[in-house]
Motif scaffolding. Structure first.
Motif, PDB file in Angstrom:
ATOM      1  N   THR A   1       0.758   4.172   1.304  1.00  0.00           N
ATOM      2  CA  THR A   1       0.265   5.096   2.316  1.00  0.00           C
ATOM      3  C   THR A   1       1.343   5.313   3.369  1.00  0.00           C
ATOM      4  OG1 THR A   1      -0.645   3.342   3.729  1.00  0.00           O
ATOM      5  CG2 THR A   1      -2.094   4.252   2.014  1.00  0.00           C
TER       6      THR A   1
ATOM      7  N   GLU B   1       0.677  11.796  -2.151  1.00  0.00           N
ATOM      8  CA  GLU B   1      -0.142  11.616  -0.951  1.00  0.00           C
ATOM      9  C   GLU B   1       0.038  12.788   0.008  1.00  0.00           C
ATOM     10  OE1 GLU B   1      -0.836   8.581   2.809  1.00  0.00           O
ATOM     11  OE2 GLU B   1       1.157   9.233   2.186  1.00  0.00           O
TER      12      GLU B   1
ATOM     13  N   GLU C   1       0.853  -1.191   0.000  1.00  0.00           N
ATOM     14  CA  GLU C   1       0.000   0.000   0.000  1.00  0.00           C
ATOM     15  C   GLU C   1       0.887   1.238   0.000  1.00  0.00           C
ATOM     16  OE1 GLU C   1      -2.525  -0.040   3.383  1.00  0.00           O
ATOM     17  OE2 GLU C   1      -3.130  -2.125   3.105  1.00  0.00           O
TER      18      GLU C   1
END
Length: 245
Positions: A55, A171, A53
Motif C-alpha cells: 500500500t 493500486e 503491505e
C-alpha cells in the motif's frame, strides 16, 4: 536504506521511481551537492526486501521513518518517489521543506498495469551484458535499468518480481491522491515531460491548485526527464533551489 552522497547545508533526499533505485540519481548527485547535503534512498522492494503491505501508506511510513533520521529535507522525487514524497509532506509537513515532483499525477483511476506488466514479463531476461541492456531499451532507459538491475553470473536482470511492481502500479488505478496533494504546504516545483505517462492536464491542475507552485513542461522528453533532458531538468531544479534561499 539511506546513502550519504556528500555535500553540506540543507538536507536533500532523492526519491527514485518504480523499478528504479538510489543509483539512478548518480548523474544528478554531483551538481546537487552544491545546494545541500544529499542523500539517496532505496524504497522497500527495490534492492531491499519487499514491504509487508503493498500500500502507498506502507511506503510512506517507511519514508517518514528515514526522514525522521535526516530531519527537515527538500524532497526531489521521480514518479513513484514524488508521489510518496508529497504523501509524506501531507502527513508530516515539519519534515518536508520543499519538493520537486517529476512526471506523476494524483489520479490514475480506471487505468490498469496489465499491458505494462505483460510487456515486462516478455523481456529477454537475463540480459547477457550491459550492451544488450542498452540495445534493448536504448541509451537513456538502458542506463536507468543498468543502475537498477542486479548482475549475476548469467547476466543482468530486474531487481524484483514483476508481480510486486505490478501490484504497486495497480493500486494507483483504484484510488486518487488529490487530498494528499491539497494538504502539501511546502514550496513545489512540478516538472512534466511532453510525452508524459500522466493523465492529460493533471499536472497543470496540480499547479493551478497551488498558485505558489512552479510548473515546467519539458518538450520532447518522456518519463525519464532528468536523464532525457538533463540540462533542462538541472536548470529548473537549480532555479527552484536558489529561490528557496
Amino acid at each position: 536504506m539511506l546513502y550519504d552522497e556528500g555535500g553540506s547545508g540543507r538536507s536533500i533526499l532523492l526519491l527514485h521511481g518504480l523499478m528504479g533505485s538510489a543509483a539512478t540519481w548518480r548523474r544528478q548527485v554531483p551538481w546537487l551537492r552544491e545546494f545541500g547535503h544529499v542523500h539517496t534512498y532505496d524504497a522497500p522492494g527495490h534492492r531491499r526486501p519487499p514491504p509487508a503491505e503493498l500500500t502507498t501508506e506502507f511506503f510512506v511510513a517507511d519514508l517518514l521513518e528515514h526522514l525522521d533520521r535526516l530531519g527537515p529535507s527538500v524532497l526531489i522525487g521521480h514518479s513513484m518517489g514524488a508521489l510518496h514524497g508529497w504523501c509524506a509532506a501531507a502527513e508530516r509537513p515539519d519534515l518536508v521543506t520543499a519538493m520537486v515532483v517529476e512526471d506523476i499525477a494524483p489520479d490514475f483511476r480506471g487505468r490498469t498495469a496489465d499491458d505494462w506488466a505483460a510487456m515486462i514479463r516478455a523481456w529477454p531476461q537475463p540480459f547477457p551484458d550491459a550492451d544488450a541492456v542498452r540495445g534493448f531499451f536504448g541509451d537513456v532507459a538502458g542506463q536507468y535499468f543498468l543502475d537498477s538491475f542486479v548482475r549475476s553470473d548469467d547476466g543482468w536482470r530486474l531487481h524484483g518480481e514483476v508481480d510486486f511492481f505490478e501490484a504497486i502500479s495497480q493500486e494507483w488505478g483504484t484510488r486518487h491522491f488529490w487530498d494528499e496533494w491539497d494538504a502539501v504546504d511546502a514550496p513545489v516545483l512540478l516538472i512534466e515531460g511532453e510525452h508524459t505517462i500522466t493523465p492529460a492536464g493533471q499536472m497543470q491542475r496540480m499547479h493551478s491548485r497551488k498558485p505558489g507552485s512552479v510548473y515546467v513542461r519539458v518538450e520532447k522528453a518522456a518519463h525519464l526527464i532528468h536523464d532525457e533532458a538533463p540540462e533542462r531538468y538541472r536548470t529548473a531544479v537549480e532555479e527552484f533551489l536558489r529561490a528557496l534561499g
